[in-house]
Design a protein around this motif. Structure first.
Motif, PDB file in Angstrom:
ATOM      1  N   GLN A  26      57.861  32.730  18.945  1.00 38.47           N
ATOM      2  CA  GLN A  26      56.773  33.474  18.326  1.00 38.47           C
ATOM      3  C   GLN A  26      57.230  34.198  17.067  1.00 38.47           C
ATOM      4  N   SER A  27      56.253  34.591  16.283  1.00 34.88           N
ATOM      5  CA  SER A  27      56.538  35.399  15.100  1.00 34.88           C
ATOM      6  C   SER A  27      56.202  36.849  15.418  1.00 34.88           C
ATOM      7  N   THR A  29      54.496  40.382  13.764  1.00 33.82           N
ATOM      8  CA  THR A  29      53.673  40.928  12.698  1.00 33.82           C
ATOM      9  C   THR A  29      53.597  42.434  12.873  1.00 33.82           C
ATOM     10  N   SER A  90      53.197  36.673  18.426  1.00 30.72           N
ATOM     11  CA  SER A  90      52.254  35.565  18.606  1.00 30.72           C
ATOM     12  C   SER A  90      52.854  34.266  18.065  1.00 30.72           C
ATOM     13  N   PRO A  92      53.476  31.470  15.563  1.00 30.78           N
ATOM     14  CA  PRO A  92      53.442  31.534  14.095  1.00 30.78           C
ATOM     15  C   PRO A  92      52.247  30.823  13.464  1.00 30.78           C
ATOM     16  N   ASP A  95      49.364  33.272  12.709  1.00 31.00           N
ATOM     17  CA  ASP A  95      49.563  34.468  11.891  1.00 31.00           C
ATOM     18  C   ASP A  95      48.411  34.729  10.924  1.00 31.00           C
ATOM     19  N   ALA A  99      45.769  37.902  11.152  1.00 27.80           N
ATOM     20  CA  ALA A  99      45.605  38.840  10.036  1.00 27.80           C
ATOM     21  C   ALA A  99      44.138  38.910   9.596  1.00 27.80           C
ATOM     22  N   SER A 115      49.853  44.926   6.414  1.00 27.21           N
ATOM     23  CA  SER A 115      50.525  44.070   7.402  1.00 27.21           C
ATOM     24  C   SER A 115      51.594  43.207   6.753  1.00 27.21           C
ATOM     25  N   THR A 116      52.605  42.851   7.577  1.00 29.03           N
ATOM     26  CA  THR A 116      53.629  41.889   7.186  1.00 29.03           C
ATOM     27  C   THR A 116      53.951  41.034   8.400  1.00 29.03           C
ATOM     28  N   SER A 117      54.290  39.776   8.182  1.00 33.34           N
ATOM     29  CA  SER A 117      54.583  38.861   9.273  1.00 33.34           C
ATOM     30  C   SER A 117      55.859  38.099   8.959  1.00 33.34           C
ATOM     31  N   SER A 118      56.652  37.835  10.006  1.00 31.57           N
ATOM     32  CA  SER A 118      57.870  37.052   9.811  1.00 31.57           C
ATOM     33  C   SER A 118      58.290  36.425  11.130  1.00 31.57           C
TER      34      SER A 118
END
Length: 165
Positions: A26-27, A29, A90, A92, A95, A99, A115-118
């Protein structure tokens, strides 16, 4: 006050969530939300409004078949209003949808969102974030007094592992 035992339990749960997310590929966020209008509202009302909005966002994610788990941290801004930090784990591929859904739900309310996701890497990302928010904060006494005065939970777990101890 957050005592040593509570902090250890919190860190154990955070590590377990992060480890599970890592195993599932998962990624992660990070969301930060705060009330954007300047009208005075009691803190408890702002928190209630955000919680209802966030519940709607989670319900919408569920309707779209998007599974997500995470942690919600509430802390005061300098003016005493609450600020909300959400760490969401969650798949990826979801994502962008996550958002958009959360942005849409919060845009219909009085909250602003960043927000930021990685992808989750080998190094832990959540523990330092939570440590900064609650356990290593120089104003921890102020935060704890604020949460007690307004009867607000500082940390809430949600999603797949929310019932884990």
């Amino acid at each position: 006050m957050i005592n040593l035992k509570q902090r250890e339990n919190l860190i154990i749960r955070i590590k377990a969530m992060e480890e599970e997310a890592k195993q599932l590929g998962q990624s992660i966020t990070f969301f930060c939300a705060y009330q954007s209008n300047q009208e005075f509202q009691p803190v408890k009302e702002i928190v209630k409004s955000f919680n209802q909005t966030f519940q709607l966002a989670r319900a919408k994610l569920k309707r779209f078949g998007i599974e997500a788990s995470g942690i919600k941290v509430t802390e005061p801004m300098k003016n005493g209003d609450p600020k909300f930090f959400i760490v969401l784990f969650s798949d990826p591929k979801n994502d962008q949808d996550i958002a958009e859904i959360i942005n849409h739900c919060l845009s219909d309310s009085s909250f602003s969102l960043k927000s930021t996701s990685s992808p989750i890497t080998k190094s832990p990302q959540t523990k330092p974030f939570i440590d900064k928010r609650l356990t290593e904060n120089s104003n921890l006494d102020r935060i704890l007094c604020w949460s007690k005065a307004h009867q607000i939970r500082l940390v809430t777990f949600f999603g797949q592992t929310e019932t884990a101890n």
